[in-house]
Design a protein around this motif. Structure first.
Motif, short mmCIF file in Angstrom:
data_model
loop_
_atom_site.label_atom_id
_atom_site.label_comp_id
_atom_site.label_asym_id
_atom_site.label_seq_id
_atom_site.Cartn_x
_atom_site.Cartn_y
_atom_site.Cartn_z
N ARG A 101 60.32 20.22 12.06
CA ARG A 101 61.71 19.50 12.32
C ARG A 101 62.93 20.48 11.62
O ARG A 101 64.03 20.49 12.01
CB ARG A 101 61.80 18.17 11.51
CG ARG A 101 62.95 17.37 11.67
CD ARG A 101 63.04 15.90 11.11
NE ARG A 101 64.01 15.36 11.16
CZ ARG A 101 65.03 15.20 10.24
NH1 ARG A 101 64.61 15.55 8.87
NH2 ARG A 101 66.30 14.36 10.11
N MET A 102 62.75 21.11 10.47
CA MET A 102 63.66 21.78 9.66
C MET A 102 63.71 23.36 10.10
O MET A 102 64.36 24.19 9.71
CB MET A 102 63.29 21.64 8.26
CG MET A 102 63.47 20.47 7.42
SD MET A 102 65.16 19.72 7.88
CE MET A 102 65.92 20.66 6.54
N VAL B 81 75.65 18.90 8.09
CA VAL B 81 74.72 17.76 8.39
C VAL B 81 73.48 17.87 7.65
O VAL B 81 72.79 18.79 8.08
CB VAL B 81 74.74 17.78 9.85
CG1 VAL B 81 74.12 16.39 10.32
CG2 VAL B 81 76.31 17.60 10.50
N ARG B 82 73.17 16.90 7.15
CA ARG B 82 72.02 16.75 6.45
C ARG B 82 71.28 15.26 6.32
O ARG B 82 72.03 14.53 6.70
CB ARG B 82 71.97 17.48 5.05
CG ARG B 82 73.32 17.01 4.27
CD ARG B 82 73.54 17.68 3.24
NE ARG B 82 75.02 17.52 2.40
CZ ARG B 82 75.60 17.93 1.45
NH1 ARG B 82 74.79 18.68 0.80
NH2 ARG B 82 76.72 17.78 1.22
N ASP B 83 70.46 15.35 5.78
CA ASP B 83 69.60 13.83 5.80
C ASP B 83 70.15 13.06 4.62
O ASP B 83 70.20 11.76 4.99
CB ASP B 83 67.99 14.08 5.50
CG ASP B 83 67.43 14.55 6.70
OD1 ASP B 83 67.74 14.03 7.95
OD2 ASP B 83 66.13 15.32 6.64
N ARG B 84 70.74 13.64 3.73
CA ARG B 84 71.51 12.80 2.58
C ARG B 84 72.64 13.64 2.08
O ARG B 84 72.77 14.57 2.41
CB ARG B 84 70.38 12.38 1.44
CG ARG B 84 69.82 13.70 0.73
CD ARG B 84 68.87 13.17 -0.46
NE ARG B 84 68.39 14.41 -1.06
CZ ARG B 84 67.34 14.94 -0.96
NH1 ARG B 84 66.44 14.35 0.13
NH2 ARG B 84 66.86 15.97 -1.43
N ALA C 259 70.64 18.43 -0.19
CA ALA C 259 69.67 18.38 1.03
C ALA C 259 70.18 19.66 1.69
O ALA C 259 71.30 19.99 1.57
CB ALA C 259 69.82 17.04 1.52
N LEU D 7 70.57 20.27 7.99
CA LEU D 7 69.85 20.33 9.60
C LEU D 7 71.03 21.12 10.59
O LEU D 7 70.21 22.11 11.33
CB LEU D 7 69.88 18.82 9.87
CG LEU D 7 69.38 17.65 9.19
CD1 LEU D 7 69.70 16.26 9.80
CD2 LEU D 7 67.66 18.06 9.60
N ASP E 290 60.06 18.64 17.72
CA ASP E 290 60.51 18.17 16.23
C ASP E 290 62.00 18.65 16.09
O ASP E 290 62.92 17.75 15.53
CB ASP E 290 59.94 18.73 15.21
CG ASP E 290 58.10 18.22 15.20
OD1 ASP E 290 58.18 16.95 15.81
OD2 ASP E 290 57.48 18.99 14.41
N ASN E 291 62.43 19.75 16.68
CA ASN E 291 63.61 20.34 16.17
C ASN E 291 64.70 20.48 17.38
O ASN E 291 65.85 21.06 17.28
CB ASN E 291 63.67 21.65 15.38
CG ASN E 291 63.06 22.77 16.26
OD1 ASN E 291 63.09 22.45 17.68
ND2 ASN E 291 62.60 23.75 15.77
N LYS F 56 68.62 19.71 17.19
CA LYS F 56 69.48 20.58 16.60
C LYS F 56 70.51 21.14 17.72
O LYS F 56 71.53 21.55 17.11
CB LYS F 56 68.72 21.73 15.85
CG LYS F 56 68.13 21.20 14.59
CD LYS F 56 67.49 22.47 13.73
CE LYS F 56 67.12 22.03 12.52
NZ LYS F 56 66.96 23.24 11.55
#
Length: 331
Positions: free
Chosen positions: A147-148, A232-235, A239, A242, A307-308, A311
């Motif tokens: 994912r990352m 843009v990030r998960d929190r 973090a 993304l 998963d990614n 993006k």
């Protein structure tokens, strides 16, 4: 952590000679990446060379060639420096988007340039396959959780993403990295510093063993002052990206775009420049429809996993937001 020798030279020449005399030696500034990797047994340099005592005085200097930033400068000091905030706001914003205040107070510009990937497989020595950590062992990420990971710039050997925010801004600003070797110095364009993984993912930059980054130069430009960074990030804090984008625009008085710079983070195995987007913007009137059409050209060569795959559309939307932010900045 394995035993190592710790040395603290007081001159640049002493530092590069100490590194040249000890194969596998590592320079340390803030240590926010290296110490982690030493604790995890991912890196085990026999000699660690502290660069804190190399020079003194201002770490950010205004010169006739541009703004000179010492490699020892703390990320927080650069982000808060008045000249950086006024002339190169995208750099200040990118630095403030990285890590946490505590880490930014320790991390240095030189260390950030050399920051290594956060790929979970690279950082876990319990996972056997990792070509970046152990050449020829394989890449667990290609068939694992990705994912990352990178969607551009990868190879059959590695898809680990470059995690830096600062480097994305420096790429958009056409920064130049200066280094010291035992017998000479050299200047490296930011776009040429990091390498694609190819068949040698263990080699991440063009730097030679023992070569020390001394400073970064931000050249004067017509676009730097009107620039912005979006992450843009998960929190909302502490973090990794993304996707992220640094954008800079030179706008004519009538609103059309004279020059543009766009770079992305979170998507590539190195900080990723988007010349196709930049070219599509030239001569157009700065507006959301124009930004959206240009951003749609980015990541055309992306190679995604289930998963990614997100993006690609997310990255394009991130570019639009960064361009809009840059256009709205005070010129």
């Amino acid at each position: 952590m394995r035993p190592f020798q710790f040395v603290r030279p007081t001159t640049l020449q002493g530092a590069v000679e100490a590194a040249g005399d000890a194969p596998g030696a590592a320079f340390i500034g803030g240590g926010t990446c290296l110490v982690d990797l030493m604790k995890l047994d991912v890196q085990s340099p026999p000699v660690v060379i502290d660069v804190h005592a190399l020079g003194s005085g201002d770490v950010v200097t205004d010169t006739k060639d541009g703004l000179r930033i010492d490699a020892r400068a703390r990320n927080s000091d650069v982000a808060d420096h008045p000249l950086v905030k006024r002339r190169y706001p995208v750099l200040s914003e990118a630095l403030l988007a990285g890590a946490s205040p505590q880490l930014r107070n320790m991390a240095t510009v030189g260390g950030n340039l050399m920051q290594r990937t956060r790929c979970a497989y690279f950082r876990d020595v319990g996972v056997g396959p990792c070509n970046k950590r152990s050449a020829g062992s394989g890449c667990a990420a290609r068939d694992g959780w990705s994912r990352m990971h990178a969607v551009v710039g990868g190879s059959a050997q590695c898809i680990a993403v470059n995690p830096s925010d600062m480097c994305v801004a420096l790429l958009a600003l056409d920064a130049v990295v200066y280094t010291r070797r035992r017998l000479d110095t050299r200047a490296i364009a930011m776009n040429d510093l990091h390498l694609l993984p190819g068949d040698q993912p263990e080699r991440e930059t063009v730097l030679e063993p023992g070569e020390l980054i001394t400073h970064v130069l931000l050249p004067p430009s017509s676009f730097a002052v009107r620039s912005g960074y979006v992450k843009v990030r998960d929190r909302a804090s502490y973090a990794f990206a993304l996707t992220s984008a640094a954008a800079a625009l030179d706008l004519h008085a009538d609103g059309h775009i004279v020059a543009a710079r766009v770079a992305m983070g979170g998507v590539g195995t190195k900080p990723w420049r988007c010349p196709e987007v930049e070219q599509a913007l030239i001569g157009q009137h700065a507006s959301l429809p124009v930004f959206t059409r240009a951003a749609a050209l980015a990541l055309a060569d992306a190679r995604v996993t289930p998963d990614n795959a997100f993006k690609v559309p997310l990255g394009r939307r991130t570019i639009v937001r960064a361009l809009d932010r840059a256009a709205g900045a005070a010129g």
